[in-house]
Design an enzyme around this catalytic site. Structure first.
Site, PDB file in Angstrom:
ATOM      1  N   LYS A  82       0.859  -1.199   0.000  1.00 43.16           N
ATOM      2  CA  LYS A  82       0.000   0.000   0.000  1.00 43.16           C
ATOM      3  C   LYS A  82       0.889   1.241   0.000  1.00 43.16           C
ATOM      4  O   LYS A  82       1.910   1.269   0.713  1.00 43.16           O
ATOM      5  CB  LYS A  82      -0.904  -0.041   1.239  1.00 43.16           C
ATOM      6  CG  LYS A  82      -1.960   1.041   1.291  1.00 43.16           C
ATOM      7  CD  LYS A  82      -2.838   0.901   2.548  1.00 43.16           C
ATOM      8  CE  LYS A  82      -3.969   1.917   2.583  1.00 43.16           C
ATOM      9  NZ  LYS A  82      -4.829   1.778   3.774  1.00 43.16           N
ATOM     10  N   SER A 157      -9.899   1.691   2.613  1.00 43.49           N
ATOM     11  CA  SER A 157      -9.009   2.459   1.787  1.00 43.49           C
ATOM     12  C   SER A 157      -7.938   1.629   1.071  1.00 43.49           C
ATOM     13  O   SER A 157      -7.344   2.122   0.113  1.00 43.49           O
ATOM     14  CB  SER A 157      -8.297   3.507   2.651  1.00 43.49           C
ATOM     15  OG  SER A 157      -7.475   2.898   3.607  1.00 43.49           O
ATOM     16  N   SER A 181     -10.289  -0.669   6.728  1.00 39.53           N
ATOM     17  CA  SER A 181      -9.616  -0.542   5.434  1.00 39.53           C
ATOM     18  C   SER A 181      -8.888  -1.773   4.919  1.00 39.53           C
ATOM     19  O   SER A 181      -8.464  -1.786   3.760  1.00 39.53           O
ATOM     20  CB  SER A 181      -8.621   0.611   5.476  1.00 39.53           C
ATOM     21  OG  SER A 181      -9.286   1.805   5.240  1.00 39.53           O
TER      22      SER A 181
HETATM   23  N1  GLN Z   1     -13.516   4.005   5.836  1.00 40.08           N
HETATM   24  C1  GLN Z   1     -12.987   4.445   7.077  1.00 40.08           C
HETATM   25  C2  GLN Z   1     -12.577   5.884   6.991  1.00 40.08           C
HETATM   26  O1  GLN Z   1     -12.828   6.453   6.002  1.00 40.08           O
HETATM   27  C3  GLN Z   1     -11.842   3.576   7.494  1.00 40.08           C
HETATM   28  C4  GLN Z   1     -10.626   3.848   6.712  1.00 40.08           C
HETATM   29  C5  GLN Z   1      -9.458   3.066   7.206  1.00 40.08           C
HETATM   30  O2  GLN Z   1      -9.602   2.037   7.857  1.00 40.08           O
HETATM   31  N2  GLN Z   1      -8.284   3.593   6.927  1.00 40.08           N
HETATM   32  O3  GLN Z   1     -12.023   6.437   7.881  1.00 40.08           O
END
Ligand code: GLN
Length: 488
Positions: A82, A157, A181
């Protein structure tokens, strides 16, 4: 084994066995992955950067090491990283314009560990900007598509990592999980992902979003592969004061296939009106399968679940507003041309951050400001404690908790982009796990009528990674769900 063009479809465990027997080489395996990347990237967009040259050099070095004997399990295995991990010599953009030119001078601890094992990095994967999002549509480099249906999102994400593993561009990948995410994109793309216990894995060199929630974890095709990766990642790091010194178990050895007597908690708050009925049906079928294997289902309650999203979006945005203050055009990345220092800060941030990141910085700054701190942030911290206690109580009656990962399967690109609140609701089943600091595993448990993967979440008590991996592996072995290869 089928033809050499299919090497990218191997599991890490199988590829490692063939590498060690020297029936295949890492150079060959890496080339197949790079060819696959070249073939599908124009449609998929799972990578921000492909590090072809460095990957082939790493592969050659891995082959030499394997030839010398005694190479570690991940030696020669092509992985996607990532783009939130500091990688020495390769850009780490966090999918943001503000870091689009940032080349870290060092490796994140987990990157250094994987390098030490001889793993091969094929490239940096796409993500929501600064890991804020649930669909990878908040990337400054365009969205990643779902390999099962190119009109749909890959989740987020860490959508690029999930899609890359599903599409066979690499054998495993790294993600991060602050509110879901790793688990949500794993679920949308039909792969396995684990968010370990808070503090299990070092976050040194991982761009911080919400530091009391962020955790590092792997994606893979199988639970066994996730166990192999997690063992390589986990462990104490003097560079990260939040990182646990507990010894790291051999997670693979925990995969006995035996779940007899295991008490599986089924929380009523996670099977609610409004969720996709096919998702509910698939998870309930999986629960029946566990019963048939000798596990016991226990009805449990997690009564503060309905406050989790509000609580998360206060805590996460508050921490994000502080963490992202460091992108000022002076220390990292892109700098706007400006007349004086204050306008340099302002213009760099105005031009460098995307809309969702700005929204979160403003929400977080508001929640922390004088007069609102007690009403919002402090209250959210108290609710967080209640959520954690819900789990403490539940784990007195059960060993693991099984829920859906997300209320739906992968949604259409663009469907939720103009409605942040609906987007935030995609995380309803995953964020409590981060608020409570628990480990959570996502594995495929079926497909909907459109052929889209459905994910099941297995939650454990703190440091019970072995138990959740064993539970997930037992389901995989049962053969109740045959993994489908994506259309792409
Ligand atoms: N979708 C969640 C957010 O927007 C979690 C994102 C994540 O786990 N980095 O914060």
């Amino acid at each position: 084994m089928s033809s050499s063009t299919e090497l990218n479809r191997l599991t890490i465990a199988d590829a490692a066995a063939l590498l060690h027997k020297r029936e295949i080489s890492s150079a060959e395996l890496t080339r197949v992955c790079l060819d696959r990347i070249a073939a599908v990237e124009p449609q998929l967009n799972a990578f921000i950067t492909v590090t072809q040259k460095a990957a082939l050099e790493q592969a050659d070095a891995a082959d030499r090491r394997i030839k010398g004997g005694d190479a570690p399990p991940l030696c020669g295995i092509p992985l996607g990283i990532k783009d939130i991990y500091a990688t020495k010599g390769a850009t780490t953009t966090c999918a943001s314009k503000i870091l689009s030119n940032f080349v870290p001078p060092f490796d994140a601890t987990v990157i250094a560990k994987l390098r030490g094992e001889g793993a091969v990095f094929v490239g940096k994967t796409n993500m929501d900007e600064f890991a804020m999002g649930s669909s990878t549509e908040n990337s400054a480099f365009g969205p990643t598509k779902n390999p099962h249906d190119l009109t749909r999102v890959a989740g987020g994400s860490s959508g690029g990592s999930a899609a890359a593993v599903a599409a066979g561009e690499c054998l495993g990948a790294l993600g991060t999980d602050t509110g879901g995410s790793i688990r949500e994109p794993a679920s949308f793309c039909g792969v396995t992902g684990i968010k370990p216990t808070y503090s299990r894995v070092s976050r040194y060199g991982v761009v911080a979003y919400a530091s009391s929630l962020d955790q590092v974890g792997p994606f893979a095709k199988t639970v066994r592969d996730a166990a192999i990766l997690l063992r390589a990642l986990a462990g104490h790091d003097p560079h990260d004061s939040t990182c646990s010194a507990r010894p790291v178990p051999d997670y693979e050895r925990a995969l006995t296939g035996d779940v007899s007597g295991l008490r599986i908690g089924v929380p009523k708050e996670y099977f609610v009106a409004g969720m996709d009925p096919t998702v509910e049906r698939a998870v309930r079928e999986a629960l029946k399968c566990y019963e048939a294997m000798g596990a016991k289902l226990v009805d449990i309650t997690l009564p503060h679940t309905s406050y989790a999203i509000a609580c998360y979006y206060l805590v996460a945005t508050a921490e994000a507003s502080a963490n992202l203050a460091r992108y000022d055009g002076i220390r990292y990345g892109v700098r706007a041309a400006a007349e004086d220092m204050i306008s340099l800060y302002e213009m760099t941030r105005a031009q460098g951050f995307g809309a969702e990141v700005k929204r979160r910085i403003m929400l977080g700054t508001f929640a922390l400001s004088a007069g609102y701190y007690d009403a919002y942030y402090l209250k959210a911290m108290k609710v967080r404690t209640l959520i954690r206690r819900d789990f403490d109580c539940a784990f007195e009656d059960c060993d693991v908790i099984v829920t859906p990962v997300a209320p739906t399967t992968a949604f259409k690109l663009g469907e939720k982009m103009n409605d942040p609140l609906t987007m935030y609701l995609s995380d309803i089943f995953t964020i409590s796990v981060n608020l409570a600091g628990l480990p959570g595993l996502a594995i495929p448990c079926g497909y909907d009528a459109n052929g889209l993967p459905i994910g099941m979440q297995i939650i454990g008590a703190p440091f019970a990674e072995e138990t959740i991996l064993r539970t997930g592996d037992a389901f995989e072995r049962s053969g109740a769900v045959i993994p489908r290869r994506p259309a792409l």
